[in-house]
Design an enzyme around this catalytic site. Sequence first.
Site, PDB file in Angstrom:
ATOM      1  N   GLY A   1       0.822  -1.208   0.000  1.00  0.00           N
ATOM      2  CA  GLY A   1       0.000   0.000   0.000  1.00  0.00           C
ATOM      3  C   GLY A   1       0.852   1.252   0.000  1.00  0.00           C
ATOM      4  N   ALA A   2       0.412   2.267  -0.743  1.00  0.00           N
ATOM      5  CA  ALA A   2       1.178   3.516  -0.828  1.00  0.00           C
ATOM      6  C   ALA A   2       0.256   4.715  -0.655  1.00  0.00           C
ATOM      7  CB  ALA A   2       1.933   3.599  -2.163  1.00  0.00           C
ATOM      8  N   GLY A   3      -0.539   4.644   0.408  1.00  0.00           N
ATOM      9  CA  GLY A   3      -1.317   5.802   0.808  1.00  0.00           C
ATOM     10  C   GLY A   3      -0.517   6.618   1.802  1.00  0.00           C
TER      11      GLY A   3
ATOM     12  N   GLY B   1      -0.052   6.215   5.037  1.00  0.00           N
ATOM     13  CA  GLY B   1       0.794   5.386   5.879  1.00  0.00           C
ATOM     14  C   GLY B   1       1.877   4.672   5.106  1.00  0.00           C
TER      15      GLY B   1
ATOM     16  N   ALA C   1      -2.752  -6.475  -5.119  1.00  0.00           N
ATOM     17  CA  ALA C   1      -2.581  -7.692  -4.327  1.00  0.00           C
ATOM     18  C   ALA C   1      -3.873  -8.503  -4.341  1.00  0.00           C
ATOM     19  CB  ALA C   1      -2.199  -7.341  -2.894  1.00  0.00           C
TER      20      ALA C   1
ATOM     21  N   CYS D   1     -14.895   7.581   9.802  1.00  0.00           N
ATOM     22  CA  CYS D   1     -14.172   8.767   9.330  1.00  0.00           C
ATOM     23  C   CYS D   1     -15.186   9.880   9.129  1.00  0.00           C
ATOM     24  CB  CYS D   1     -13.445   8.428   8.026  1.00  0.00           C
ATOM     25  SG  CYS D   1     -12.325   9.711   7.450  1.00  0.00           S
TER      26      CYS D   1
ATOM     27  N   GLY E   1      -4.314  11.202  10.792  1.00  0.00           N
ATOM     28  CA  GLY E   1      -2.948  11.297  10.270  1.00  0.00           C
ATOM     29  C   GLY E   1      -1.886  11.253  11.341  1.00  0.00           C
TER      30      GLY E   1
ATOM     31  N   CYS F   1      -6.483  17.152  14.015  1.00  0.00           N
ATOM     32  CA  CYS F   1      -7.277  17.246  12.789  1.00  0.00           C
ATOM     33  C   CYS F   1      -7.530  18.700  12.447  1.00  0.00           C
ATOM     34  CB  CYS F   1      -8.605  16.513  12.964  1.00  0.00           C
ATOM     35  SG  CYS F   1      -9.643  16.538  11.490  1.00  0.00           S
TER      36      CYS F   1
ATOM     37  N   LYS G   1      -4.748  24.312   6.629  1.00  0.00           N
ATOM     38  CA  LYS G   1      -5.027  23.133   5.804  1.00  0.00           C
ATOM     39  C   LYS G   1      -4.402  23.290   4.418  1.00  0.00           C
ATOM     40  CE  LYS G   1      -7.044  19.082   5.381  1.00  0.00           C
ATOM     41  NZ  LYS G   1      -8.420  18.764   5.811  1.00  0.00           N
TER      42      LYS G   1
END
Length: 424
Positions: A8-10, A12, A78, A159, A320, A353, A388
Site C-alpha cells: 500500500g502507498a497511501g 501510511g 494484491a 471517518c 494522520g 485534525c 489546511k
Amino acid sequence: MAKIVVLGAGLGGVIAAFEIRKSVRPEDDVTVINENAFYQFVPSNPWVLVGWRDREDIIVDLIKPMKKRHIELVVGKAERVEPDQKRVRLTDGREIGYDYLVIATGPELAFNEIEGLGPKGFTQSVCHIDHAVQAHTAFEAFCQDPGPVIVGAVQGASCFGPAYETLMIIETELRRRRIRDRVPMTYVTSEPYIGHLGLDGVGDTKSLLESELRERHIKWITNARVIRAAPGMMTVEELAEDGSVKQLHELPMKFSMMLPAFRGVDAVRDIEGLSNPRGFILTDKHQRNPKFPEIFGIGVCIAIPPIGKTPVPVGVPKTGFMIESMVTATAENLGQILRGEAPSHEATWNAICLADFGDKGVAFVAQPQIPPRNVNWSGSGGWVHTAKVGFEKYFIGKVKAGKSETFYENAVLGLIKTKKIKAH
C-alpha cells in the site's frame, strides 16, 4: 540481508517506506506494492468535488521519489497475502516474497452494504480521487438545477471529518455561486451527537460544530441508519437511545455525498489470526500481528475497538497523527529486530485534525486519541483553512522529494507555540 515489503502507498504506506528505508540496515531491501504508480492526497478530495483543485494538483508520481530513496516500486493489485509462504500474490500472477511485511492497504469501501450507496449508485464519495472527480462532474450538473443536498456518514463509518468538511465546503461554494438560497441541506450521521467524530468528542467540538450548522442553516439527523439511497430520495431511520426506531425519514435529494463503512481489503480478509471478522489487521502494541510476528499493520487497515456503545455503530477514526505514530514505531521496531534487538517502540495514538470549511474551519487535538486525555482541545477560525492549505502544499512537496517528517507532531508544537493550545 532482509526483504521488507510495504503493501500500500497511501498516507501510511508512503511515509512507512521512507521511514523504514532510514531505519533498517543499508543491505536490506525495501519494496512497495501499490495498485497505482501514484500517491493521492486524499484530504484534498472535498476541494476537488467543488472544483477548487484538479486531479493533477493532488497526485504525485511515486517512481522518482521511490527510486531516489532506493525503494523498489511494484505496480500491481494484491490478490492475496499468504502468511505461511511469506509472500504476496498479485492479480497478474506475480508473487512477491518477503521476510517482513508491513500492511498499509487502507480500507475497502463497503458501499454494497447499503442499497444505492456510492458512486455506482446514487451518492457521491470523496474517499478516492476518481470518486472526487466524478463527484465534481455531478456537482456541476447539480448547480445548473439545484435542490436538496444530503451529506454525512453511514452506520459503521469511522471517518467523520471529511463528511463535515464536504458539507461545509459545498455550503461555502453554493454561497459563492449565489444559489445557496435554493438548496436545503441536511447532515445525516451515525454519530450519537454532532461533533462526536467517533471519539466521543474532542474539546468543545459538539458546540463548535452545532454552531456552524445553525449558522449555515443546515439541519441534521444523528443516530441515523441509512436504509437505502434511490433517485431523488434517501430513506433513513433515526434511532432512539435504546436502539428502537424513533422516526423514519424520507429525505428528498438532488445531490449527496455519504461516507461508507470501511472493511479490510480482499487480500487480507478471512485469514485466521491475521484479521478480525471485518477484515482489519490484528496488531499488538508494537504494531506486530500476534500470530505472524513478521507482519506489521499500520493505518486505517488495523483493528481498533469502538469507544463505548452507541445506538448506531460508530467506528474509531485513524487520523494522520495517529498513523504517523504507527509508522515511526514500526520503522524503529524493524530496525531493532534486524539488529538482533527486541522491539520497544509503541505508537502514541494521538490525534490532530484540521477540518476545513472553505472559509474557516475547526481544529482539534486529542492526546491520547481515546479518552481520558492529557490534552483535549478544539478551536475554530479562518486560520484553520490557511493551515489546511499549507499542510497540503507541505506534505505533497515532501512526498515528491522522497522525504518523511513528523508533520503532525510539528503542527501540535506550532499550535502550542502560537498559544492556540496550552502545553501539558
